[in-house]
Design an enzyme around this catalytic site. Structure first.
Site, short mmCIF file in Angstrom:
data_model
loop_
_atom_site.label_atom_id
_atom_site.label_comp_id
_atom_site.label_asym_id
_atom_site.label_seq_id
_atom_site.Cartn_x
_atom_site.Cartn_y
_atom_site.Cartn_z
N CYS A 142 -11.44 7.69 11.70
CA CYS A 142 -10.98 8.98 11.17
C CYS A 142 -12.03 10.03 11.51
O CYS A 142 -12.36 10.88 10.70
CB CYS A 142 -10.69 8.92 9.68
SG CYS A 142 -12.05 8.32 8.65
N ALA B 37 -10.31 -2.78 3.71
CA ALA B 37 -10.14 -2.06 2.45
C ALA B 37 -10.02 -0.55 2.69
O ALA B 37 -10.61 -0.03 3.65
CB ALA B 37 -11.33 -2.35 1.53
N PRO B 38 -9.22 0.16 1.87
CA PRO B 38 -8.55 -0.31 0.65
C PRO B 38 -7.18 -0.94 0.85
O PRO B 38 -6.52 -1.30 -0.12
CB PRO B 38 -8.42 0.99 -0.17
CG PRO B 38 -8.24 2.04 0.87
CD PRO B 38 -9.11 1.63 2.03
N GLY C 220 -4.43 0.15 3.16
CA GLY C 220 -3.28 0.90 3.66
C GLY C 220 -2.71 0.30 4.93
O GLY C 220 -1.49 0.08 5.05
N LYS C 221 -3.58 0.03 5.89
CA LYS C 221 -3.13 -0.53 7.16
C LYS C 221 -2.75 -2.00 6.99
O LYS C 221 -1.84 -2.50 7.65
CB LYS C 221 -4.21 -0.34 8.22
CG LYS C 221 -4.56 1.12 8.48
CD LYS C 221 -5.73 1.26 9.42
CE LYS C 221 -6.13 2.73 9.58
NZ LYS C 221 -6.68 3.30 8.33
#
Length: 422
Positions: free
Chosen positions: A372, A252-253, A255-256
């Site tokens: 990140c 989640a959310p 993107g990947k």
């Protein structure tokens, strides 16, 4: 919190909740979705949190005595006022008057004179405000522990990183090239009056100015996804192929997850896993918008025994829980939501996830670990320790540490590991 129609009163209370109670900005802002002029509220709250250490130091210079904790909200009314004067184009008289007016909503009218006087003094000496800052915590507006951690890892670049953290992050989108080619989508953006800053010539476009996502052409139909350029690289580095069985852990959310589906033209046996129910709801929303039909599982990456069906994966993406120190410019509240103890616990969790998921990977398969974060404990040190423990069957293919601002992207870390064939 007194939720009102007064934007400055809301802003002061949001900033107080973030800094004193460690509540995330995004969760607080989600409660304000029906407030008028939400973009200005976001600008003031995010900006004030971003520069709070600096602003607090400036405010102290004009106060005869510290504000008591019982009147703590005054600290944040002053903070939002000073932020507007130093960092926005709001006319000074409007910034001061509206900020002072918010005290009435907050039932603090007896402080109107004090706040008005301090803000006028700040305005008068605006040009030299930074000259009085002495400590690095004030100059760079970061907590001491974080400055020391970044300085330790990047002794020659830490000032540059801290400065970059206080800039506003660029607005990147990823074009769904299964639906439309990059150049064609650029044409649609121009027709919609949306200018672009740059592109990575694959699927990423940096929009020149932030805009409502619903103004992006065919956003609701899944033609593009809001995702920083650095995050886009993860799925590309994973190098997924059609008809493979792939695990997207901590998905989640989405993107990947959606990117992996796009790279495989929708022909992939993809399992998306996440532990948080609220985040899974957002994941499902994004999968539906992007018309992705995959398996979604509510479960913990460090406890595969509770959800794994026993079939190994060709590829595993671990977007590990981390400090978020590479995306501070996008989430300035990270400065207040994280601590040294958090990092210690996160490193333990990352290690546990790596160890738990490694047996789920086929021999000859690929594991991509990403965060990140820019802290080496979570990244290169974590991976080197893993490689040492698994020196019999794990081979490093690639390891990259991107720093905030490099190539207009967020700070991100990637380590691509191959599992030896027996």
């Amino acid at each position: 919190m007194i939720k009102s129609n007064n934007l400055r009163a809301n802003a002061a209370q949001i900033c107080q909740a973030v800094i004193r109670e460690q509540i995330s900005l995004s969760s607080l802002m989600s409660e304000m979705d029906k407030i008028s002029d939400i973009s200005l509220l976001q600008e003031i709250t995010y900006g004030t949190v971003r520069y709070f250490n600096k602003i607090e130091a400036i405010a102290r210079r004009y106060l005869n005595k510290p504000i008591s904790r019982t009147n703590d909200i005054i600290t944040f009314v002053l903070a939002i006022g000073i932020y507007q004067l130093l960092h926005t184009r709001i006319p000074p008289y409007a910034a001061i008057n509206e900020t002072v007016e918010s005290l009435k909503i907050l039932k603090q009218s007896n402080f109107c004179g004090l706040v008005n006087a301090v803000l006028h003094k700040v305005l008068l000496e605006k040009a030299s405000a930074d000259n009085f800052l002495k400590k690095e915590t004030e100059i760079y507006s970061h907590p001491h522990w974080l400055i020391q951690a970044i300085k330790k890892d990047y002794p020659k670049k830490y000032k540059e990183i801290l400065t970059e953290n206080n800039r506003q992050a660029p607005f990147w989108i990823r074009v769904n090239t299964c639906k439309i080619q990059l150049n064609e989508y650029i044409r649609l953006l121009k027709e919609a009056g949306i200018s672009i800053k740059t592109t990575n010539n694959i699927s990423g476009i940096c929009i020149d100015k932030y805009c409502d996502v619903n103004t992006l052409p065919f956003f609701k139909d899944g033609w593009c996804y809001i995702q920083d350029l650095a995050a886009q690289q993860a799925s590309i580095m994973l190098d997924p192929h059609e008809n493979e069985r792939i695990l997207d852990a901590c998905a989640a959310p989405g993107g990947k997850t959606t990117h992996i589906v796009e790279l495989c033209n929708g022909k992939v046996d993809l399992v998306a896993l996440d532990i948080k129910t609220s985040r899974l709801e957002k994941l499902r929303e994004n999968l539906e918008r992007n018309h992705c039909n995959i398996t979604v599982i509510h479960g913990s990456a460090d406890d595969p025994g509770s959800w794994w069906d026993g079939n190994q994966f060709d590829r595993i993406l671990i977007d590990a829980p981390c400090s978020g120190t590479g995306v501070i410019r996008r989430h300035p509240d990270i400065k207040f939501l994280r601590s040294e103890n958090n990092i210690i616990e996160l490193v333990k969790t990352q290690k546990q996830i790596l160890e738990s998921l490694w047996p789920l990977l086929k021999n000859g398969g690929t594991l991509l670990y990403s965060t990140c974060s820019i802290l080496k404990r979570e990244n290169s040190t974590q991976i080197n320790d893993f490689l040492y423990r698994h020196r019999g069957d794990a081979v490093l293919s690639d390891m990259i540490q991107a720093l905030p601002g490099e190539n207009e992207q967020d700070g991100f870390f990637y380590a691509k590991i191959k599992k030896r064939l027996n």
